[in-house]
Design a protein around this motif. Structure first.
Motif, PDB file in Angstrom:
ATOM      1  N   LEU A  48       1.136  -0.803  -0.208  1.00  0.00           N
ATOM      2  CA  LEU A  48       0.200   0.125  -0.214  1.00  0.00           C
ATOM      3  C   LEU A  48       0.974   1.290   0.088  1.00  0.00           C
TER       4      LEU A  48
ATOM      5  N   VAL B   1       2.761   1.609  -3.796  1.00  0.00           N
ATOM      6  CA  VAL B   1       1.395   2.367  -4.020  1.00  0.00           C
ATOM      7  C   VAL B   1       1.324   4.205  -4.382  1.00  0.00           C
TER       8      VAL B   1
ATOM      9  N   ARG C 144       1.913   6.340  -7.331  1.00  0.00           N
ATOM     10  CA  ARG C 144       0.609   7.442  -7.511  1.00  0.00           C
ATOM     11  C   ARG C 144       1.535   8.928  -7.708  1.00  0.00           C
TER      12      ARG C 144
ATOM     13  N   HIS D  96      -2.702   8.810 -14.536  1.00  0.00           N
ATOM     14  CA  HIS D  96      -2.710   7.147 -14.722  1.00  0.00           C
ATOM     15  C   HIS D  96      -2.176   7.492 -12.767  1.00  0.00           C
ATOM     16  N   ASP D  97      -2.226   8.356 -12.289  1.00  0.00           N
ATOM     17  CA  ASP D  97      -1.777   7.663 -10.846  1.00  0.00           C
ATOM     18  C   ASP D  97      -3.885   7.929 -10.163  1.00  0.00           C
ATOM     19  N   GLU D  98      -5.020   7.929 -11.346  1.00  0.00           N
ATOM     20  CA  GLU D  98      -5.952   7.439 -10.123  1.00  0.00           C
ATOM     21  C   GLU D  98      -6.141   5.954 -11.023  1.00  0.00           C
ATOM     22  N   TRP D  99      -5.495   5.176 -11.383  1.00  0.00           N
ATOM     23  CA  TRP D  99      -6.241   3.547 -12.108  1.00  0.00           C
ATOM     24  C   TRP D  99      -6.406   3.072 -10.580  1.00  0.00           C
ATOM     25  N   GLU D 100      -6.724   1.859 -10.611  1.00  0.00           N
ATOM     26  CA  GLU D 100      -7.777   1.621  -9.270  1.00  0.00           C
ATOM     27  C   GLU D 100      -7.368  -0.155  -9.323  1.00  0.00           C
ATOM     28  N   GLY D 101      -6.472  -0.128 -10.422  1.00  0.00           N
ATOM     29  CA  GLY D 101      -6.198  -1.646 -10.493  1.00  0.00           C
ATOM     30  C   GLY D 101      -5.462  -2.632  -9.504  1.00  0.00           C
ATOM     31  N   ARG D 102      -5.510  -3.525  -9.985  1.00  0.00           N
ATOM     32  CA  ARG D 102      -4.612  -4.420  -8.672  1.00  0.00           C
ATOM     33  C   ARG D 102      -3.460  -4.821  -9.034  1.00  0.00           C
TER      34      ARG D 102
END
Length: 127
Positions: free
Chosen positions: A104, A107, A111, A121-127
């Motif tokens: 975490l 990540v 971000r 791209h800093d808003e990506w919510e993938g894993r």
């Protein structure tokens, strides 16, 4: 509300100047140069925008990274030293809770970096 002259910024910031250069390159120069040069102009405009964002955002991102690593590792230090310590700890770690916290933290750091080099791209919510 009236501001005193002393508190007014009389000159554009470095990031504003770089943004103006990028706008000029995109709006004026790209239209009058051959395609192979236009690509280089587009790259130059993008680099100017990145440097402008670094001027505005990089110091805060680095400070946030230092705070996050300090909280994760339990002590303060220089960012480079904290990064090295985290890498070493992860190599030998067998604590899933620490690994999750480290994930975490990393990540969040990435971000912030993406917010500088590739906004959106800093808003990506993938894993």
């Amino acid at each position: 509300m009236t501001r005193s002259l002393a508190s007014m910024n009389m000159y554009p910031s470095a990031s504003q100047l770089l943004d103006a250069v990028a706008d000029f390159l995109e709006a004026e120069v790209m239209a009058v140069v051959p395609g192979d040069v236009a690509h280089k102009v587009r790259v130059a405009a993008n680099l100017a925008r990145i440097v402008g964002r670094e001027t505005d955002l990089a110091a805060a991102a680095r400070s946030a990274e230092q705070s996050r690593l300090t909280a994760l590792l339990g002590h303060a230090g220089e960012v480079e030293d904290l990064r090295s310590e985290l890498a070493e700890k992860l190599r030998s770690c067998e604590d899933p809770d620490f690994e999750r916290s480290a994930w975490l933290t990393m990540v969040a750091v990435v971000r912030d970096e993406l917010g500088v080099v590739k906004p959106g791209h800093d808003e990506w919510e993938g894993r």
